[in-house]
Structures are given as structure tokens and as C-alpha cells.
Design a protein around this motif. Sequence first.
Motif, PDB file in Angstrom:
ATOM      1  N   ALA A   1       0.830  -1.210   0.000  1.00  0.00           N
ATOM      2  CA  ALA A   1       0.000   0.000   0.000  1.00  0.00           C
ATOM      3  C   ALA A   1       0.862   1.257   0.000  1.00  0.00           C
TER       4      ALA A   1
ATOM      5  N   GLU B   1       2.191   3.578  -3.292  1.00  0.00           N
ATOM      6  CA  GLU B   1       1.522   4.744  -3.890  1.00  0.00           C
ATOM      7  C   GLU B   1       2.331   6.014  -3.608  1.00  0.00           C
TER       8      GLU B   1
ATOM      9  N   ASP C   1       1.023  -4.521  -9.318  1.00  0.00           N
ATOM     10  CA  ASP C   1      -0.438  -4.424  -9.298  1.00  0.00           C
ATOM     11  C   ASP C   1      -1.050  -5.551  -8.476  1.00  0.00           C
TER      12      ASP C   1
ATOM     13  N   LYS D   1      -3.166  -4.628  -5.135  1.00  0.00           N
ATOM     14  CA  LYS D   1      -4.611  -4.876  -5.121  1.00  0.00           C
ATOM     15  C   LYS D   1      -5.049  -5.547  -3.824  1.00  0.00           C
ATOM     16  N   LYS D   2      -4.179  -6.342  -3.259  1.00  0.00           N
ATOM     17  CA  LYS D   2      -4.521  -7.022  -2.003  1.00  0.00           C
ATOM     18  C   LYS D   2      -4.729  -6.035  -0.863  1.00  0.00           C
ATOM     19  N   GLU D   3      -4.226  -4.809  -1.053  1.00  0.00           N
ATOM     20  CA  GLU D   3      -4.354  -3.791  -0.010  1.00  0.00           C
ATOM     21  C   GLU D   3      -5.137  -2.579  -0.533  1.00  0.00           C
ATOM     22  N   ASP D   4      -5.928  -2.815  -1.588  1.00  0.00           N
ATOM     23  CA  ASP D   4      -6.774  -1.766  -2.179  1.00  0.00           C
ATOM     24  C   ASP D   4      -5.965  -0.532  -2.587  1.00  0.00           C
ATOM     25  N   ALA D   5      -4.756  -0.776  -3.060  1.00  0.00           N
ATOM     26  CA  ALA D   5      -3.913   0.314  -3.537  1.00  0.00           C
ATOM     27  C   ALA D   5      -3.871   0.302  -5.062  1.00  0.00           C
ATOM     28  N   ASP D   6      -3.487   1.424  -5.647  1.00  0.00           N
ATOM     29  CA  ASP D   6      -3.553   1.620  -7.095  1.00  0.00           C
ATOM     30  C   ASP D   6      -2.156   1.714  -7.694  1.00  0.00           C
TER      31      ASP D   6
END
Length: 332
Positions: free
Chosen positions: A134, A137, A154, A158-163
Motif C-alpha cells: 500500500a 503509492e 499491481d 490490489k490485495k491492499e486496495d492500492a492503485d
Amino acid sequence: MEGTYLKKFVLFLMIALSLAACSNSEGASTDAQETKDVKLVLDWTPNTNHTGLYVAKAKGYFEEQGLDVEIMLPGEAGADQLVASGQADFGISAQETLTEARIQDIPVVSIGAIIQHNTSGFASPKDKDITSPADYEGKTYGGWGAPVEKAVLDSLMKKEDADVEKVDIVNMGNSDFFTAVERDIDFAWIYYGWTGVEAELRGQELNMQYLTDYSEKLDYYTPVITTNETMVEEDSEIVQSFMAAATKGYQFAIDHPQEAADHLIEAVPDLDPELVRASQEWLSPKYKDDAERWGQQELSVWSNYAEWMLENGLLEEELDAEAAFTNEFLPQ
């Protein structure tokens, strides 16, 4: 009469000695003819991933198998291409690049896993405060320009809702990790067994996110020993002999890490001896790890990673995983 007998005896002895010398000469010639010249191309500059091969050469394990092995650097062509084209008989590669190669009909086959589990991950100096995906970012990632890098980032983020789109991905080329993170890079993908150990020796603390902590499918074989399909089909005895010697070399490195390190240092004197010895101590237990024997490969590992690559748009079609590797040349 005694003089005649003595002359005959001396003549007989001379003929016998001459015949013996000829026999020995012919034997030596036969042995020399039976020695097979073999080329092995590395994936990168020599390091402790390759120690077992240098041990096998230094201790005569290849010679015992009738092989004269030349260890080459890959150059611009790359190991997979050199092996596929027959310009090298064996090579060092990794499951990710070999998978891509086989999808492109490049006839390279993995014949042994050098390390059982993926020891790579994303590293950053501790003061960057990057403790999880995370935190990527807003940071700058330094890579080598391969599509797989963004896909792995990616997948973890994604496992930590990051982009992943919020990561500045740049190509740092051949820049040294330590120089890059002091200059303009926040984190990079490293193998802990070399760069991580070097950080320890420098007294530089790293935060490390290992790929295997986030996905079982990313626990792939890297590096592996390869050959081409023609060698497998037409020169299987040479492949068998090569792997017998390589296995013996890596087993020696498992059992005697410091002596094995010394063989690598002697063969490649430009390497930092302190780093080689520390890296070898860290890596030697990981060659075989929890496998039943060094070099063993499992179909599930090949299938899982190929599936991950397909899911992430890195492959155009499914991999025939069973054809990508073989354990048949490993000693029983």
C-alpha cells in the motif's frame, strides 16, 4: 650363447616397453576424444546462484563425466536465445522468462531448479518507510522495463486496495540498487540472497516485501538450468552427465558453503569475497530447502505461475506446463 640370450632379452624388453607406451598413448588419445566440449551460458554476471556450477568445474565433477565445460556470459543475445539456437548447450534462466519463451515457440526446457523457492521481493531503505505494498503509492519504483514488473506490483497492491497507477515506474537500467535509492528511486525488485545480504554488510537496514508472502502463485523457480529440446531428444546422455555433475556441485555448496564460496571467488576474482561468503552462507540452505532432492521441479509450480501470467495479461495463450520442464535428468 649367454651374450646372444642377453641381446634377445634386451630387444624383447624394448619392444614390450614400446608397445606399452603406444597402448598408453592410444588410451590417452581415446580419453581425449571422449571428452565433450560443452558451453554453459549464465543469466547474469557470476554470483552465488551459480556456485554449484563453479564448484563442479573446480573439483573436476564435469571432467569425471567426460565434459569440458566453458562458462560464458550472456551478452546482448540473452541466455534463452543462445540455448535455443544451439550456440550454448546449457543455460541459466528463470521460470518467468522461460514461460514467455515457450509461448513464443522458443524450444528451451528447464532441467533443474537451482533454488526451490522465490527469494525475491521489493526492497527499500528503512528510512523510506515503505512497509507494505500500500505504501508504494506516490513512490518511485526503479526497474528494468519488463511488463511483468507492473503486473507484480499491481497484484500485490490490489490485495491492499492500492492503485498501481499511482506508482512512478522508471527504468533504472544497470544502476546499482544502493546508488539508485540514494539518488531518485524509492524501491526496487531485488534478490535478497545477493543485494539484501550486501545491505546487511553495509549496515543498511531494508524493508522487504517478499513476493511469496503475498501470493502462492508467485513462488516460482528462479533461477533454473536449461537446455534445448534437441539436446533432450538427441544428446540425452550429455544432459544426464551435465546434471549429474551439477547436482554434485550444488550438494557440495549445500554441505560446505564456505569452501564452495572460495571456489567461486577463485574463479571470479573481481567479486567481493566478503559478499560472496556471506551470500553463500545465506543461500546454501535454500538450494534444496524442503524438496526431496536438489533440482526437483513440481508441475503445480509451473502451472500456477503460468496461470497467474495469463490472468495478468502477460501471456497470449496457456502454457503447456508439462513440456516446459523435466526432472528426468536429475540423479535418483
